[in-house]
Scaffold this motif. Structure first.
Motif, PDB file in Angstrom:
ATOM      1  N   THR A 134     -55.788  38.143 -10.287  1.00  0.00           N
ATOM      2  CA  THR A 134     -54.469  37.599  -9.942  1.00  0.00           C
ATOM      3  C   THR A 134     -53.461  37.865 -11.038  1.00  0.00           C
ATOM      4  O   THR A 134     -52.274  38.129 -10.774  1.00  0.00           O
ATOM      5  CB  THR A 134     -54.581  36.087  -9.670  1.00  0.00           C
ATOM      6  OG1 THR A 134     -55.549  35.855  -8.641  1.00  0.00           O
ATOM      7  CG2 THR A 134     -53.242  35.517  -9.227  1.00  0.00           C
ATOM      8  N   LYS A 135     -53.904  37.812 -12.292  1.00  0.00           N
ATOM      9  CA  LYS A 135     -53.002  38.078 -13.409  1.00  0.00           C
ATOM     10  C   LYS A 135     -52.518  39.517 -13.433  1.00  0.00           C
ATOM     11  O   LYS A 135     -51.532  39.830 -14.126  1.00  0.00           O
ATOM     12  CB  LYS A 135     -53.697  37.752 -14.738  1.00  0.00           C
ATOM     13  CG  LYS A 135     -53.868  36.263 -14.998  1.00  0.00           C
ATOM     14  CD  LYS A 135     -54.584  36.029 -16.324  1.00  0.00           C
ATOM     15  CE  LYS A 135     -54.814  34.557 -16.579  1.00  0.00           C
ATOM     16  NZ  LYS A 135     -55.543  34.308 -17.851  1.00  0.00           N
ATOM     17  N   ARG A 136     -53.180  40.388 -12.691  1.00  0.00           N
ATOM     18  CA  ARG A 136     -52.735  41.780 -12.635  1.00  0.00           C
ATOM     19  C   ARG A 136     -51.525  41.953 -11.717  1.00  0.00           C
ATOM     20  O   ARG A 136     -50.880  42.997 -11.748  1.00  0.00           O
ATOM     21  CB  ARG A 136     -53.882  42.676 -12.154  1.00  0.00           C
ATOM     22  CG  ARG A 136     -55.054  42.762 -13.137  1.00  0.00           C
ATOM     23  CD  ARG A 136     -55.971  43.891 -12.774  1.00  0.00           C
ATOM     24  NE  ARG A 136     -55.260  45.158 -12.785  1.00  0.00           N
ATOM     25  CZ  ARG A 136     -55.683  46.253 -12.176  1.00  0.00           C
ATOM     26  NH1 ARG A 136     -56.796  46.234 -11.476  1.00  0.00           N
ATOM     27  NH2 ARG A 136     -54.984  47.368 -12.218  1.00  0.00           N
ATOM     28  N   LEU A 137     -51.234  40.937 -10.910  1.00  0.00           N
ATOM     29  CA  LEU A 137     -50.056  41.017 -10.048  1.00  0.00           C
ATOM     30  C   LEU A 137     -48.797  40.863 -10.884  1.00  0.00           C
ATOM     31  O   LEU A 137     -48.785  40.176 -11.907  1.00  0.00           O
ATOM     32  CB  LEU A 137     -50.115  39.922  -8.977  1.00  0.00           C
ATOM     33  CG  LEU A 137     -51.265  40.011  -7.980  1.00  0.00           C
ATOM     34  CD1 LEU A 137     -51.210  38.826  -7.023  1.00  0.00           C
ATOM     35  CD2 LEU A 137     -51.236  41.324  -7.214  1.00  0.00           C
ATOM     36  N   ASP A 138     -47.749  41.499 -10.441  1.00  0.00           N
ATOM     37  CA  ASP A 138     -46.483  41.471 -11.172  1.00  0.00           C
ATOM     38  C   ASP A 138     -45.928  40.050 -11.239  1.00  0.00           C
ATOM     39  O   ASP A 138     -45.824  39.359 -10.217  1.00  0.00           O
ATOM     40  CB  ASP A 138     -45.480  42.406 -10.490  1.00  0.00           C
ATOM     41  CG  ASP A 138     -44.194  42.543 -11.296  1.00  0.00           C
ATOM     42  OD1 ASP A 138     -44.299  42.594 -12.532  1.00  0.00           O
ATOM     43  OD2 ASP A 138     -43.113  42.587 -10.687  1.00  0.00           O
ATOM     44  N   GLY A 139     -45.593  39.594 -12.438  1.00  0.00           N
ATOM     45  CA  GLY A 139     -44.938  38.304 -12.610  1.00  0.00           C
ATOM     46  C   GLY A 139     -45.868  37.144 -12.904  1.00  0.00           C
ATOM     47  O   GLY A 139     -45.401  36.044 -13.207  1.00  0.00           O
ATOM     48  N   ILE A 140     -47.181  37.346 -12.833  1.00  0.00           N
ATOM     49  CA  ILE A 140     -48.116  36.251 -13.102  1.00  0.00           C
ATOM     50  C   ILE A 140     -48.402  36.189 -14.602  1.00  0.00           C
ATOM     51  O   ILE A 140     -48.782  37.188 -15.213  1.00  0.00           O
ATOM     52  CB  ILE A 140     -49.432  36.436 -12.319  1.00  0.00           C
ATOM     53  CG1 ILE A 140     -49.141  36.513 -10.822  1.00  0.00           C
ATOM     54  CG2 ILE A 140     -50.393  35.295 -12.622  1.00  0.00           C
ATOM     55  CD1 ILE A 140     -48.479  35.276 -10.242  1.00  0.00           C
ATOM     56  N   LEU A 141     -48.229  35.007 -15.185  1.00  0.00           N
ATOM     57  CA  LEU A 141     -48.425  34.844 -16.625  1.00  0.00           C
ATOM     58  C   LEU A 141     -49.789  34.249 -16.964  1.00  0.00           C
ATOM     59  O   LEU A 141     -50.555  34.819 -17.723  1.00  0.00           O
ATOM     60  CB  LEU A 141     -47.317  33.964 -17.209  1.00  0.00           C
ATOM     61  CG  LEU A 141     -45.898  34.521 -17.129  1.00  0.00           C
ATOM     62  CD1 LEU A 141     -44.897  33.502 -17.673  1.00  0.00           C
ATOM     63  CD2 LEU A 141     -45.802  35.833 -17.910  1.00  0.00           C
ATOM     64  N   ASP A 142     -50.091  33.067 -16.421  1.00  0.00           N
ATOM     65  CA  ASP A 142     -51.341  32.399 -16.781  1.00  0.00           C
ATOM     66  C   ASP A 142     -51.778  31.467 -15.658  1.00  0.00           C
ATOM     67  O   ASP A 142     -50.985  31.111 -14.776  1.00  0.00           O
ATOM     68  CB  ASP A 142     -51.163  31.609 -18.083  1.00  0.00           C
ATOM     69  CG  ASP A 142     -52.470  31.400 -18.824  1.00  0.00           C
ATOM     70  OD1 ASP A 142     -53.516  31.787 -18.275  1.00  0.00           O
ATOM     71  OD2 ASP A 142     -52.447  30.857 -19.936  1.00  0.00           O
ATOM     72  N   ILE A 143     -53.051  31.063 -15.717  1.00  0.00           N
ATOM     73  CA  ILE A 143     -53.636  30.196 -14.693  1.00  0.00           C
ATOM     74  C   ILE A 143     -54.527  29.179 -15.400  1.00  0.00           C
ATOM     75  O   ILE A 143     -55.348  29.546 -16.237  1.00  0.00           O
ATOM     76  CB  ILE A 143     -54.481  31.003 -13.691  1.00  0.00           C
ATOM     77  CG1 ILE A 143     -53.648  32.121 -13.054  1.00  0.00           C
ATOM     78  CG2 ILE A 143     -55.068  30.089 -12.617  1.00  0.00           C
ATOM     79  CD1 ILE A 143     -54.463  33.125 -12.276  1.00  0.00           C
ATOM     80  N   TYR A 144     -54.351  27.901 -15.062  1.00  0.00           N
ATOM     81  CA  TYR A 144     -55.239  26.892 -15.624  1.00  0.00           C
ATOM     82  C   TYR A 144     -55.370  25.731 -14.651  1.00  0.00           C
ATOM     83  O   TYR A 144     -54.575  25.572 -13.721  1.00  0.00           O
ATOM     84  CB  TYR A 144     -54.748  26.414 -16.995  1.00  0.00           C
ATOM     85  CG  TYR A 144     -53.352  25.845 -17.030  1.00  0.00           C
ATOM     86  CD1 TYR A 144     -53.129  24.484 -16.866  1.00  0.00           C
ATOM     87  CD2 TYR A 144     -52.251  26.674 -17.249  1.00  0.00           C
ATOM     88  CE1 TYR A 144     -51.856  23.964 -16.913  1.00  0.00           C
ATOM     89  CE2 TYR A 144     -50.964  26.155 -17.294  1.00  0.00           C
ATOM     90  CZ  TYR A 144     -50.779  24.795 -17.132  1.00  0.00           C
ATOM     91  OH  TYR A 144     -49.506  24.274 -17.166  1.00  0.00           O
ATOM     92  N   GLY A 145     -56.416  24.933 -14.859  1.00  0.00           N
ATOM     93  CA  GLY A 145     -56.680  23.820 -13.949  1.00  0.00           C
ATOM     94  C   GLY A 145     -57.007  22.543 -14.692  1.00  0.00           C
ATOM     95  O   GLY A 145     -57.419  22.567 -15.855  1.00  0.00           O
ATOM     96  N   ASN A 146     -56.824  21.412 -14.018  1.00  0.00           N
ATOM     97  CA  ASN A 146     -57.117  20.100 -14.589  1.00  0.00           C
ATOM     98  C   ASN A 146     -57.727  19.202 -13.524  1.00  0.00           C
ATOM     99  O   ASN A 146     -57.480  19.376 -12.318  1.00  0.00           O
ATOM    100  CB  ASN A 146     -55.852  19.438 -15.137  1.00  0.00           C
ATOM    101  CG  ASN A 146     -55.389  20.060 -16.448  1.00  0.00           C
ATOM    102  OD1 ASN A 146     -56.036  19.928 -17.475  1.00  0.00           O
ATOM    103  ND2 ASN A 146     -54.271  20.767 -16.396  1.00  0.00           N
TER     104      ASN A 146
END
Length: 329
Positions: A134-146
């Motif tokens: 998903t981070k390879r898509l244009d405009g995606i910076l980071d992903i995290y969960g809680n």
């Protein structure tokens, strides 16, 4: 051993290798198969790169990833314990490897798994792989969960115009962290020049997602690491929505959309195989035998003639005075 006493897997393997050249050992045939499939996949990747239809990450080695994947695939079996290489079609193996490279995934890092579905080998992403892809898509910076526990102060709102969720407050105390008192979880996907995308699931939604998997949420991972599995599920769901709503087009997005996420972790033996490869996946082992060094010639010293027995104790001089040369036994 009589033919009817042969293990069933050997019979299956033999039936699948009817095209094997006479006199060629099975392991040699698999080596040739590896070379053909890997070369075809690399050639296809090169064509797509030259046509600028895909963009391989600069720190990603397709050749090394293919070597690692092949080592793992050799250990993959179907539900009847038959080796994947003996039951899966060559085209499906090549397609699984191609999808892995297009998405820039590394099987040694548990970003994807190879699973037999009928007569086809499929590549399925783990949630780690889904984040990478998903981070390879244009405009995606980071992903995290809680995780949200009982006792947490959690508030969110929904933008009535965009439909996007926004977390207003999440205050958590250490005493609240209890895997048996999970209320839900949320994933946050940060983006360039756009507000973060937030996905929220309560525990009932998460359990329904687990029920879609083969283990129905009753694997060792679900029982022992419930909080991590909650995060895994909500990240998968958030990334899936990003992929489905993306305006990107081309081979990458098609590959991402057509590759399913895996809800349950594979069995332990597969994990062990992937872990063992982490130290050797990018190394090429050469079978070079070290030449034997010539052994030095040992010259035997002449044995001393037995001395005449001395008068008195009846022992020879050699017996009475042991030599200092050698261990002395």
């Amino acid at each position: 051993m009589p033919a009817n006493n042969q293990p069933p897997q050997n019979n299956t393997a033999g039936q699948q290798n009817n095209n094997q050249a006479p006199g060629v050992p099975e392991n040699k045939a698999l080596t040739l198969q590896e070379k053909n499939i890997a070369e075809n996949v690399l050639a296809r990747i090169t064509e797509m790169q030259n046509a600028k239809s895909i963009d391989i990450p600069p720190n990603y080695s397709a050749a090394n990833a293919l070597k690692s994947a092949w080592l793992i695939i050799q250990e993959v079996v179907d539900k009847d314990k038959n080796l994947a290489l003996t039951v899966c079609s060559k085209d499906s193996i090549a397609q699984a490897l191609l999808n892995m490279v297009i998405q820039g995934l590394n099987p040694v890092k548990h970003q994807c798994y190879f699973i037999v579905r009928g007569k086809k080998l499929t590549m399925q992403r783990s949630y780690h792989g889904t984040q990478v892809a998903t981070k390879r898509l244009d405009g995606i910076l980071d992903i995290y969960g809680n995780v949200i526990y009982e006792g947490d102060e959690f508030e969110y709102e929904i933008d009535t115009i965009t439909g996007l969720k926004k977390v207003l407050k999440h205050k958590q105390e250490l005493k609240n962290i209890n895997p048996d008192k999970i209320l839900g979880a949320y994933a946050t996907i940060t983006r360039k020049e756009r507000p973060p995308f937030v996905e929220i699931m309560n525990i009932e939604q998460i359990k329904k997602a687990w029920n879609q998997g083969d283990m129905k949420g009753d694997s060792k991972a679900h029982n022992n690491f419930r909080d991590e599995m909650c995060i895994k599920s909500v990240i998968n769901r958030g990334c899936k929505k990003i992929l489905e709503s993306s305006d990107d087009s081309g081979i990458l997005i098609d590959s991402l959309r057509n590759t399913p996420d895996i809800e349950d972790l594979p069995e332990e033996p597969y994990e062990e195989v992937a872990t063992e490869l982490s130290d050797k996946a990018n190394k090429e082992v050469l079978d070079i035998k070290k030449p034997e060094e010539p052994k030095p010639e040992v010259k035997e010293e002449p044995k001393p003639e037995p001395a005449a027995p001395s008068k008195g104790n009846g022992r020879s001089k050699a017996q009475a005075e042991p030599t200092l040369d050698g261990p002395g036994f």
